[in-house]
Design an enzyme around this catalytic site. Structure first.
Site, PDB file in Angstrom:
ATOM      1  N   SER A   1      66.744  77.695  -8.516  1.00 31.46           N
ATOM      2  CA  SER A   1      65.838  77.636  -9.324  1.00 31.46           C
ATOM      3  C   SER A   1      65.071  76.146  -9.624  1.00 31.46           C
ATOM      4  CB  SER A   1      66.592  78.636 -10.578  1.00 31.46           C
ATOM      5  OG  SER A   1      66.226  79.330 -10.603  1.00 31.46           O
ATOM      6  N   LEU A   2      63.977  76.048 -10.507  1.00 27.40           N
ATOM      7  CA  LEU A   2      63.855  75.312 -11.351  1.00 27.40           C
ATOM      8  C   LEU A   2      63.891  74.471 -12.936  1.00 27.40           C
ATOM      9  CD1 LEU A   2      59.892  74.921  -9.794  1.00 27.40           C
ATOM     10  CD2 LEU A   2      61.814  73.628  -8.905  1.00 27.40           C
TER      11      LEU A   2
ATOM     12  N   GLU B   1      52.966  69.195  -7.676  1.00 29.75           N
ATOM     13  CA  GLU B   1      52.391  70.514  -7.216  1.00 29.75           C
ATOM     14  C   GLU B   1      51.779  71.016  -8.645  1.00 29.75           C
ATOM     15  OE1 GLU B   1      55.380  71.967  -4.856  1.00 29.75           O
ATOM     16  OE2 GLU B   1      55.543  69.559  -4.330  1.00 29.75           O
TER      17      GLU B   1
ATOM     18  N   LYS C   1      52.541  75.006 -10.196  1.00 27.13           N
ATOM     19  CA  LYS C   1      53.618  75.571  -9.989  1.00 27.13           C
ATOM     20  C   LYS C   1      52.323  77.775  -9.956  1.00 27.13           C
ATOM     21  CE  LYS C   1      58.275  77.936 -11.859  1.00 27.13           C
ATOM     22  NZ  LYS C   1      58.229  78.720 -12.660  1.00 27.13           N
TER      23      LYS C   1
ATOM     24  N   ARG D   1      63.067  86.303  -3.484  1.00 20.02           N
ATOM     25  CA  ARG D   1      65.200  85.718  -3.965  1.00 20.02           C
ATOM     26  C   ARG D   1      65.591  87.031  -4.206  1.00 20.02           C
ATOM     27  NH1 ARG D   1      65.476  83.926  -8.613  1.00 20.02           N
ATOM     28  NH2 ARG D   1      66.320  81.504  -8.471  1.00 20.02           N
TER      29      ARG D   1
ATOM     30  N   GLU E   1      54.821  81.062  -2.496  1.00 18.05           N
ATOM     31  CA  GLU E   1      54.740  81.924  -3.504  1.00 18.05           C
ATOM     32  C   GLU E   1      53.206  82.679  -2.864  1.00 18.05           C
ATOM     33  OE1 GLU E   1      56.637  81.087  -6.206  1.00 18.05           O
ATOM     34  OE2 GLU E   1      55.848  82.124  -7.936  1.00 18.05           O
TER      35      GLU E   1
ATOM     36  N   LYS F   1      58.752  66.764  -8.016  1.00 20.99           N
ATOM     37  CA  LYS F   1      59.648  66.273  -7.029  1.00 20.99           C
ATOM     38  C   LYS F   1      60.129  65.232  -6.696  1.00 20.99           C
ATOM     39  CE  LYS F   1      58.657  71.101  -5.675  1.00 20.99           C
ATOM     40  NZ  LYS F   1      58.470  72.470  -4.410  1.00 20.99           N
TER      41      LYS F   1
END
Ligand code: IVH
Length: 259
Positions: free
Chosen positions: A32-33, A62, A64, A85, A122, A241
């Protein structure tokens, strides 16, 4: 028949239709983030990163994407498996459905790609496709869908890949996972995978960029807080990131997400 190729564009649709999707244990867990809604927390995080690494740090910025995470395996340049996932450790095999998405290559262009690797991204339903779908459903007297994300997620779990093919799903790919790390940074990995034939987030449209200061991070947040309204797809935030893979390793992980 001797020239039949399972990755021919004419074979995007089809294959086994089963009741249940087979489970698959991810070789590299799908993490996860960690998230925040506060600029102060971002400043604190950036300072902490700086202090830990004790040097100038490069970041990537970037979007999401508000869709469904997917991990796709390529072996010798051919798409061999696509897995959702799930709970991050075990997902479901949805290869047959993913093969219908036109922007996901079944076969890679020639290039120096690893013999086996996973690429993650995604899957989403663009707003135009979502609106057209709901208009069509209204015409047919059917209930309309609530939002593009749930529609994408439901479509990916469809039992009929022919239905999936009609839905105009799209996909941005944003991460490479492999045993022999050939790249030294996230940006380099994503930009190189574009040359192999993947649809990666557009740097020209500011979907994906490098940054080296908190001010650049803030500019990106400000820009997209307005411009998100003009995107042809939905986002639910932006992702920051640490770009260098060595730096990422030094920073390590919390229980569920990279630091
Ligand atoms: S990176 C360690 N980048 O967010 C996390 N994720 O909370 C690796 N997502 O399951 C994922 N846009 O579905 C990453 N640009 C992006 C993303 C992104 C959307 C989703 C993804 C993931 C979730 C993590």
């Amino acid at each position: 028949p001797e020239f039949a190729d399972e990755n021919s564009p004419t074979k995007r649709v089809g294959g086994d239709i089963t009741d249940k999707f087979q489970k698959y244990e991810h070789k590299f867990p799908m993490l996860s983030l960690s998230n925040t809604y506060s600029i102060e927390e971002i400043e604190e995080w950036e300072e902490r990163v700086h202090k830990t690494l004790e040097r100038k740090v490069e970041y990537t910025l970037e979007l999401k994407y508000d869709g469904v995470a997917i991990s796709i395996t390529y072996e010798n340049g051919k798409l061999t498996r696509a897995v959702t996932r799930g709970d991050g450790s075990v997902g479901e095999i949805v290869t047959t459905n993913v093969r219908t998405i036109r922007t996901i290559p079944l076969e890679l262009r020639s290039g120096e790609y690893p013999s086996t690797f996973e690429i993650r991204g995604e899957i989403f339903l663009p707003l135009k496709a979502f609106q057209e779908l709901n208009e069509e459903r209204e015409r047919q007297g059917e209930a309309t869908y609530a939002n593009p994300r749930n529609t994408a997620s439901g479509t990916l779990k469809s039992k009929d890949s022919g239905d999936v093919a009609k839905r105009k799903l799209d996909c941005f790919l944003y991460g490479i996972y492999e045993d022999n790390k050939r790249f030294s940074s996230h940006f380099e990995a994503v930009e190189t995978s574009k040359k192999w034939g993947f649809k990666t987030p557009e740097t020209k449209l500011n979907y994906f960029q490098k940054a080296s200061s908190i001010d650049e991070i803030k500019d990106f947040i400000e820009y997209w807080s307005i411009e998100r309204n003009n995107l042809p797809f939905e986002i639910d935030g932006i992702v920051i990131k640490v770009n260098d893979y060595n730096d990422q390793e030094i920073l390590g992980m919390t229980a569920k997400s990279p630091r």
